[in-house]
Structure formats: structure tokens, C-alpha cells
Design a protein around this motif. Structure first.
Motif, short mmCIF file in Angstrom:
data_model
loop_
_atom_site.label_atom_id
_atom_site.label_comp_id
_atom_site.label_asym_id
_atom_site.label_seq_id
_atom_site.Cartn_x
_atom_site.Cartn_y
_atom_site.Cartn_z
N PRO A 46 0.83 -1.20 0.00
CA PRO A 46 0.00 0.00 0.00
C PRO A 46 0.87 1.26 0.00
N PRO A 47 0.26 2.45 -0.28
CA PRO A 47 1.06 3.69 -0.37
C PRO A 47 1.95 3.93 0.86
N GLN A 48 1.49 3.48 2.06
CA GLN A 48 2.30 3.71 3.27
C GLN A 48 3.65 3.02 3.22
N ALA A 49 3.81 2.01 2.36
CA ALA A 49 5.08 1.29 2.29
C ALA A 49 6.22 2.20 1.84
N GLU A 50 5.86 3.41 1.39
CA GLU A 50 6.85 4.42 1.03
C GLU A 50 7.79 4.68 2.22
N ASP A 51 7.27 4.59 3.44
CA ASP A 51 8.09 4.84 4.63
C ASP A 51 9.25 3.85 4.73
N THR A 52 8.93 2.57 4.44
CA THR A 52 9.97 1.54 4.49
C THR A 52 11.05 1.82 3.44
N LEU A 53 10.61 2.31 2.27
CA LEU A 53 11.57 2.60 1.20
C LEU A 53 12.43 3.81 1.56
N LYS A 54 11.84 4.82 2.18
CA LYS A 54 12.62 6.00 2.60
C LYS A 54 13.63 5.60 3.68
N ASP A 55 13.19 4.72 4.57
CA ASP A 55 14.11 4.21 5.61
C ASP A 55 15.29 3.48 4.93
N ALA A 56 14.99 2.75 3.84
CA ALA A 56 16.05 2.03 3.12
C ALA A 56 17.03 3.02 2.48
N VAL A 57 16.52 4.13 1.99
CA VAL A 57 17.41 5.16 1.41
C VAL A 57 18.32 5.72 2.52
N ALA A 58 17.74 5.93 3.72
CA ALA A 58 18.55 6.42 4.85
C ALA A 58 19.65 5.42 5.19
N ARG A 59 19.41 4.13 4.90
CA ARG A 59 20.39 3.09 5.21
C ARG A 59 21.34 2.82 4.04
N GLY A 60 21.24 3.60 2.95
CA GLY A 60 22.24 3.48 1.89
C GLY A 60 21.74 3.13 0.51
N ALA A 61 20.41 2.91 0.33
CA ALA A 61 19.91 2.62 -1.02
C ALA A 61 19.95 3.89 -1.87
N ASP A 62 20.13 3.71 -3.20
CA ASP A 62 20.22 4.88 -4.09
C ASP A 62 18.88 5.21 -4.74
N HIS A 63 18.11 4.17 -5.07
CA HIS A 63 16.82 4.37 -5.76
C HIS A 63 15.74 3.56 -5.06
N ALA A 64 14.50 4.08 -5.13
CA ALA A 64 13.39 3.37 -4.47
C ALA A 64 12.18 3.33 -5.40
N ILE A 65 11.58 2.14 -5.51
CA ILE A 65 10.41 1.97 -6.37
C ILE A 65 9.30 1.29 -5.56
N LEU A 66 8.10 1.86 -5.63
CA LEU A 66 6.96 1.26 -4.93
C LEU A 66 5.93 0.80 -5.96
N LEU A 67 5.60 -0.50 -5.89
CA LEU A 67 4.53 -1.03 -6.76
C LEU A 67 3.25 -0.93 -5.96
N THR A 68 2.41 0.01 -6.33
CA THR A 68 1.19 0.19 -5.55
C THR A 68 0.02 0.46 -6.48
N ASP A 69 -1.01 -0.37 -6.33
CA ASP A 69 -2.14 -0.30 -7.26
C ASP A 69 -3.19 -1.30 -6.77
N LYS A 70 -4.46 -0.97 -6.97
CA LYS A 70 -5.50 -1.95 -6.60
C LYS A 70 -5.31 -3.26 -7.38
N GLY A 71 -4.76 -3.13 -8.58
CA GLY A 71 -4.55 -4.30 -9.44
C GLY A 71 -3.59 -5.32 -8.83
N PHE A 72 -2.74 -4.90 -7.86
CA PHE A 72 -1.80 -5.83 -7.22
C PHE A 72 -2.40 -6.46 -5.95
N ALA A 73 -3.55 -5.92 -5.49
CA ALA A 73 -4.10 -6.35 -4.19
C ALA A 73 -4.55 -7.81 -4.22
N GLY A 74 -4.46 -8.45 -3.07
CA GLY A 74 -4.92 -9.83 -2.93
C GLY A 74 -3.99 -10.85 -3.55
N ALA A 75 -2.74 -10.43 -3.85
CA ALA A 75 -1.80 -11.34 -4.51
C ALA A 75 -1.36 -12.45 -3.57
#
Ligand SMILES: Cc1cc2nc3c(=O)[nH]c(=O)nc-3n(C[C@H](O)[C@H](O)[C@H](O)COP(=O)(O)OP(=O)(O)OC[C@H]3O[C@@H](n4cnc5c(N)ncnc54)[C@H](O)[C@@H]3O)c2cc1C
Length: 266
Positions: free
Chosen positions: A66-95
């Protein structure tokens, strides 16, 4: 310096110590606890960042959620990641795990320029350990699971150590390839306050199902594309403790009789 482009799939999970289970609906009540990065994925990220620091390259973190997972990705950038991508869409739900792996693999095809994918061995909520190996299968690249040490690496191959059933294995993986790591592989670093503040403004690229259409088939995303379904979830009822006092000259004999009957009449 050789460049290694590394992708780290990361899942945001509820704080497992605090989360409640909704017995009526048979599912996790995600509103009952804060979310955090899956702990094993922090080990995966740490290993990727260490490799980048040693031999150069980039680390891209990717999450489906979900959109809130952006926080985990920003935390990853703080820990040294260079780029962050979030796959978020109703079409991915219930996978289920396969449809999750399919969406991640499709996004990785879109990223294209990668040498190594580093996943956690499992998540603390779903706990299947399937997504890493399934993603490698869909991408048609080799993988090694349960890595607890990276011994040697270059642009073409990586030599790792795994421990299974009391034996230590040294294994070689041709790149591009995927590894899943255990918590013994390293000690994840803590981001400094400065890194955390900088990461607040980091760009998190968001892709929906339509953005991946060129690289995969949309009918395999989400619940619609899931070959498995959860029919029912039951939480085992906790048995209350019972106590019984054995007294008198036959106390031991009666206790043994009771124990024998409790373990199935041995
Ligand atoms: C029929 C069905 C329906 C489901 N519907 C939902 C739903 O509606 N909502 C929901 O939240 N869950 C749903 N799930 C659960 C969902 O399928 C799993 O959470 C997901 O597939 C990951 O599985 P896992 O947690 O066991 O990961 P594992 O296989 O244990 O994870 C291994 C590694 O894969 C990577 N990884 C796993 N998941 C992700 C991710 N999402 N993004 C990036 N990297 C990842 C991480 O590196 C992780 O350490 C459903 C499951 C089933 C079977």
C-alpha cells in the motif's frame, strides 16, 4: 572499479509483537500495530550496501504494498539505497506469493540493468520464504537461498556460504542471479539522524499495473492472477492450564497412570 547493480525487494510488515489477529474475519488487523521493514530485508539491504561500498554500483529497493510502504523505502534510502520503487495499485491487491513474485519480477524486467537481487529469507508475517526463489524462477535466473555469508564477488559471479542441516556449503552463483539471506549474514547498520532527514525528501518512484503492462501480463497480477487462495484461517485456541494434586501412598502410581493416559496410553 567494477560496478554491481543490486536490487533489494523489501516488504513492509506489521510489528509482529503488537499486531492483533481478528478471529471473526480470520485476518491480521493491520490497524492494531505500526508497520516496519521486514527484519530479514534489512539484512538483505545491508549486504547490498556493503557490496556497493566495496566494489561500486547502485542499490535499488523495490516494494509491493500500500502507499504507506513508502516509509519503508525512505528508511532504506537512509540506510544506503540509491533508488526506491513502490509497486502500488488496486490491481496488485490480494496477490498470493506467486502473483507477488510475478509483479516483482515484471518490475525487475522493467528496471532491466541489474546483476544481483538480494531478498530476505522470509517475512515475519507471511513467513513462506517463497517469493525470492519464485522471483528467480520467473526471471529465469539462478538463485541460492539461506545465504549466511558472502565470501567473494565480482561482476560475473558471487561465492556464498549457506548452512543447512548442520552442514556448511560453499556455493557459486553466476550473475545475474538472486540470493536470499538469513539474519546471520550481517548486523544491519542504524541510519544516522542526518541520513534519516535527507531520506525524507528522497524520491520514491511509483508504478501501477499499467506501468508494467509492456513487461508482463496484467492478468497475472493481484488476486485475479493468484493460483492459490486462502480458504480459511484458524487461530489455535490456547488450552488453559489445569492442575491436579496427587496425594497419599498411591500418589506416584496415580501420577504415572495420568501421564500415560495424557500421552496416548503408552
Ligand atoms: C490467496 C492469497 C491472498 C492474499 N491477499 C493478500 C492481501 O490482500 N494483502 C496482503 O497484504 N497479503 C495478501 N496475501 C499474502 C501475500 O501473498 C504475501 O504477503 C506475499 O506474497 C509475500 O509472501 P511472504 O510474506 O510469505 O513472503 P516471503 O516469501 O516469506 O518473503 C521472502 C522475501 O521476498 C521479498 N518480498 C516478499 N514480499 C514482498 C513484497 N510485497 N514486496 C517486496 N518484496 C517482497 C522480501 O525480500 C522477503 O524477505 C495473500 C496471500 C494469499 C495466499
Amino acid at each position: 572499479m567494477e560496478n554491481l547493480n543490486i536490487i533489494v525487494p523489501m516488504k513492509e510488515v506489521p510489528d509482529i509483537e503488537k499486531v492483533h489477529f481478528d478471529r471473526e474475519k480470520g485476518r491480521i488487523d493491520r490497524s492494531s500495530a505500526t508497520a516496519e521493514p521486514n527484519p530479514f530485508d534489512l539484512n538483505a539491504l545491508e549486504e547490498a550496501v556493503k557490496l556497493k561500498e566495496e566494489i561500486g554500483g547502485t542499490v535499488t529497493v523495490i516494494s509491493m504494498g500500500p502507499p504507506q510502504a513508502e516509509d519503508t523505502l525512505k528508511d532504506a534510502v537512509a540506510r544506503g539505497a540509491d533508488h526506491a520503487i513502490l509497486l502500488t495499485d488496486k490491481g496488485f491487491a490480494g496477490a498470493d506469493t506467486w502473483a507477488t513474485s510475478y509483479a516483482l519480477a515484471t518490475a525487475i524486467k522493467k528496471i532491466d540493468n541489474y546483476d544481483l537481487i538480494v531478498c530476505g529469507e522470509k517475512t515475519v508475517d507471511g513467513d513462506t520464504g517463497q517469493v525470492g526463489p519464485e522471483t528467480a524462477g520467473i526471471l529465469n535466473i539462478p538463485h541460492i537461498a539461506y545465504v549466511n555469508g558472502v565470501i567473494k564477488r565480482n561482476k560475473k559471479r558471487i561465492i556464498v556460504q549457506t548452512e543447512l542441516w548442520g552442514r556448511t556449503y560453499k556455493k557459486e552463483l553466476k550473475l545475474p542471479g538472486l540470493i536470499t539471506v538469513t539474519k546471520d549474514v550481517n548486523e544491519p547498520r542504524l541510519p544516522s539522524l542526518n541520513d534519516k532527514l535527507k531520506a525524507r525528501n528522497a524520491e520514491v518512484v511509483k508504478w501501477g499495473a499499467n506501468d508494467l503492462a509492456e513487461f508482463g501480463d496484467k492478468k497475472h497480477f493481484g488476486g485475479r492472477g493468484s493460483p492459490t487462495a486462502v480458504v480459511k484461517i484458524e487461530v489455535p485456541k490456547e488450552k488453559g492450564r489445569k492442575s491436579k494434586i496427587f496425594e497419599g501412598p498411591d500418589a506416584v502410581k496415580n501420577l504415572v497412570k495420568q501421564l500415560r493416559s495424557d500421552v496416548g496410553g503408552i
